[in-house]
Scaffold this motif. Structure first.
Motif, mmCIF file in Angstrom:
data_model
loop_
_atom_site.group_PDB
_atom_site.id
_atom_site.type_symbol
_atom_site.label_atom_id
_atom_site.label_comp_id
_atom_site.label_asym_id
_atom_site.label_seq_id
_atom_site.Cartn_x
_atom_site.Cartn_y
_atom_site.Cartn_z
ATOM 1 N N LEU A 195 9.811 -4.040 35.240
ATOM 2 C CA LEU A 195 10.262 -5.261 35.519
ATOM 3 C C LEU A 195 10.516 -6.170 34.213
ATOM 4 N N ILE A 196 11.533 -7.150 34.286
ATOM 5 C CA ILE A 196 11.940 -8.264 33.580
ATOM 6 C C ILE A 196 11.518 -9.387 34.611
ATOM 7 N N VAL A 197 10.293 -10.399 34.225
ATOM 8 C CA VAL A 197 9.951 -11.277 34.718
ATOM 9 C C VAL A 197 10.330 -12.540 33.915
ATOM 10 N N MET A 198 11.044 -13.507 34.197
ATOM 11 C CA MET A 198 11.189 -14.809 33.433
ATOM 12 C C MET A 198 10.618 -16.012 34.249
ATOM 13 N N ARG A 199 9.878 -16.566 33.380
ATOM 14 C CA ARG A 199 9.210 -17.695 33.613
ATOM 15 C C ARG A 199 10.189 -18.867 33.354
ATOM 16 N N LYS A 200 9.908 -20.139 34.108
ATOM 17 C CA LYS A 200 10.854 -21.258 34.137
ATOM 18 C C LYS A 200 10.791 -21.878 32.994
ATOM 19 N N LYS A 201 12.077 -22.509 32.762
ATOM 20 C CA LYS A 201 11.948 -23.361 31.258
ATOM 21 C C LYS A 201 10.875 -24.367 31.277
ATOM 22 N N GLY A 202 10.089 -24.346 29.944
ATOM 23 C CA GLY A 202 9.032 -25.283 29.988
ATOM 24 C C GLY A 202 7.732 -24.644 30.367
ATOM 25 N N SER A 203 7.729 -23.455 30.995
ATOM 26 C CA SER A 203 6.420 -23.140 31.600
ATOM 27 C C SER A 203 5.669 -22.455 30.286
ATOM 28 N N ASN A 204 4.229 -22.480 30.435
ATOM 29 C CA ASN A 204 3.460 -21.702 29.506
ATOM 30 C C ASN A 204 2.671 -20.527 30.250
ATOM 31 N N ILE A 205 3.007 -20.335 31.460
ATOM 32 C CA ILE A 205 2.211 -19.387 32.309
ATOM 33 C C ILE A 205 2.351 -18.118 31.582
ATOM 34 N N SER A 206 1.172 -17.380 31.726
ATOM 35 C CA SER A 206 1.127 -15.944 30.960
ATOM 36 C C SER A 206 1.393 -14.862 32.116
ATOM 37 N N ALA A 207 1.713 -13.763 31.543
ATOM 38 C CA ALA A 207 1.754 -12.386 32.507
ATOM 39 C C ALA A 207 0.215 -12.256 33.223
ATOM 40 N N GLU A 208 -0.743 -12.485 32.164
ATOM 41 C CA GLU A 208 -2.243 -12.261 32.901
ATOM 42 C C GLU A 208 -2.390 -13.175 33.982
ATOM 43 N N ASP A 209 -1.877 -14.537 33.973
ATOM 44 C CA ASP A 209 -2.083 -15.322 35.025
ATOM 45 C C ASP A 209 -1.485 -15.017 36.308
ATOM 46 N N ILE A 210 -0.197 -14.182 35.997
ATOM 47 C CA ILE A 210 0.404 -14.022 37.285
ATOM 48 C C ILE A 210 0.068 -12.350 37.883
ATOM 49 N N PHE A 211 -0.182 -11.435 36.884
ATOM 50 C CA PHE A 211 -0.443 -9.950 37.410
ATOM 51 C C PHE A 211 -1.743 -9.623 37.024
ATOM 52 N N GLY A 212 -2.871 -10.552 36.164
ATOM 53 C CA GLY A 212 -4.124 -9.859 36.081
ATOM 54 C C GLY A 212 -3.834 -9.249 34.561
ATOM 55 N N PRO A 213 -4.932 -8.621 34.127
ATOM 56 C CA PRO A 213 -4.841 -8.000 32.804
ATOM 57 C C PRO A 213 -4.044 -6.963 32.461
ATOM 58 N N ASP A 214 -3.718 -6.730 31.214
ATOM 59 C CA ASP A 214 -2.845 -5.599 30.849
ATOM 60 C C ASP A 214 -3.945 -4.426 30.790
ATOM 61 N N LEU A 215 -3.326 -3.471 31.756
ATOM 62 C CA LEU A 215 -4.179 -2.232 31.742
ATOM 63 C C LEU A 215 -3.886 -1.370 30.719
ATOM 64 N N ASN A 216 -2.964 -1.619 29.932
ATOM 65 C CA ASN A 216 -2.652 -0.406 28.701
ATOM 66 C C ASN A 216 -1.930 -1.127 27.622
ATOM 67 N N PRO A 217 -3.008 -1.768 26.941
ATOM 68 C CA PRO A 217 -2.703 -2.633 25.842
ATOM 69 C C PRO A 217 -1.586 -2.060 24.744
ATOM 70 N N PRO A 218 -1.769 -0.837 24.251
ATOM 71 C CA PRO A 218 -1.043 -0.167 23.409
ATOM 72 C C PRO A 218 0.562 -0.074 23.658
ATOM 73 N N ILE A 219 0.941 -0.186 24.739
ATOM 74 C CA ILE A 219 2.365 -0.171 25.294
ATOM 75 C C ILE A 219 2.827 -1.777 25.094
ATOM 76 N N PRO A 220 3.986 -1.912 24.608
ATOM 77 C CA PRO A 220 4.496 -3.132 24.278
ATOM 78 C C PRO A 220 4.889 -4.093 25.306
ATOM 79 N N TYR A 221 4.234 -3.741 26.460
ATOM 80 C CA TYR A 221 4.865 -4.392 27.757
ATOM 81 C C TYR A 221 3.548 -4.703 28.472
ATOM 82 N N HIS A 222 3.613 -5.387 29.597
ATOM 83 C CA HIS A 222 2.282 -5.976 30.233
ATOM 84 C C HIS A 222 2.088 -4.775 31.508
ATOM 85 N N CYS A 223 1.181 -4.110 31.406
ATOM 86 C CA CYS A 223 1.318 -2.995 32.216
ATOM 87 C C CYS A 223 0.165 -3.023 33.520
ATOM 88 N N ILE A 224 0.591 -2.963 34.721
ATOM 89 C CA ILE A 224 -0.383 -2.960 35.701
ATOM 90 C C ILE A 224 0.008 -1.812 36.645
#
Length: 277
Positions: free
Chosen positions: A64-93
């Motif tokens: 998935l490619i998820v784009m936040r609104k301009k000016g937003s500081n929200i993070s992937a963790e805020d939306i999807f929870g923790p990254d379950l596979n940190p070595p991969i350079p994407y937020h994995c759930i």
């Protein structure tokens, strides 16, 4: 070889199930600070073909490619929870047995897109829009596509120039005098990879990552006649043989590069006669 079209037909029911799981996930998340969401990668293409492990999980990830609104500081963790596979350079759930890799980014406008590497550009353009309530990305995509036309032409010209440089008499003479035939073959291999990329540009696409570009090139609409056989001929090589180098070069230049240059020349001639609007 099982080409992409065969995999797409074979996997269509499974792909639909994956899309439904992703749709359920998107419906559940807080999208108040999300501008657009794209389905990318092999699920978008329809050739997602993962191995299923003994525990039921799939050995592969939907993208998935998820784009936040301009000016937003929200993070992937805020939306999807923790990254379950940190070595991969994407937020994995994970949702059920399905892993999802998320590129969480600012809104992709034309300027941002222009600075992406080629594999990322390919990924963005092959994506499907899943969420874009304000049509923000749809409008921007029109501007991106205008940029792409000129960018692909530049890539095509650069690739052809690089091919002719790699197999120029100047370059070949250096290695022929040293009897370094393995280097001659390697230079030709590099030229062949550039030729495969050029076929994508000729067909109006960016080239995917190098570890998959050759496979996906077989599905391009405009290809030299007997393309699969030509690729087999140019890829089979005896790296100790000067004679085999020139055999491969002849096939590559006369059948693949000449095809690309002929179509490119036809486009240039046609453009000269098109009316200016």
């Amino acid at each position: 070889m099982r080409k992409k079209e065969l995999i797409i037909e074979q996997q269509k029911d499974f792909i639909q199930e994956v899309k439904e799981k992703i749709s359920d996930l998107i419906n559940k998340i807080d999208k108040s600070e999300i501008e657009s969401i794209l389905l990318s990668g092999s699920v978008s293409r329809g050739d997602f073909f993962p191995r299923q492990k003994e525990n039921g999980e799939y050995d592969g990830m939907a993208d998935l490619i998820v784009m936040r609104k301009k000016g937003s500081n929200i993070s992937a963790e805020d939306i999807f929870g923790p990254d379950l596979n940190p070595p991969i350079p994407y937020h994995c759930i994970k949702t059920g047995s399905l892993w999802i890799a998320i590129l969480f980014t600012d809104f992709i406008d034309t300027d941002n897109f222009s600075h992406f590497d080629e594999a990322r550009k390919f990924s963005v353009l092959e994506s499907q829009i899943l969420y874009d309530p304000n049509n923000s990305y749809r409008r921007e995509l029109g501007r991106i596509n205008q940029f792409v036309k000129g960018d692909l032409q530049k890539h095509l010209n650069d690739s052809l120039g690089y091919i002719h440089y790699l197999i120029s008499n100047y370059k070949k003479d250096r290695w022929l005098r040293r009897e370094a035939f393995v280097q001659l073959h390697e230079n030709l291999n590099t030229a062949i990879r550039a030729g495969v990329r050029a076929l994508f540009y000729l067909n109006g696409f960016y080239s995917p990552a190098e570890d998959r570009a050759l496979y996906y090139s077989y599905s391009l609409p405009k290809l030299p006649e007997n393309y699969a056989e030509l690729i087999s001929q140019v890829c089979n090589q005896n790296t100790d043989s000067e004679e085999d180098y020139f055999r491969r070069e002849k096939v590559f230049m006369e059948k693949i590069v000449a095809f690309i240059e002929q179509i490119q020349l036809s486009k240039i001639k046609m453009a000269k006669f098109l009316p200016v609007i």
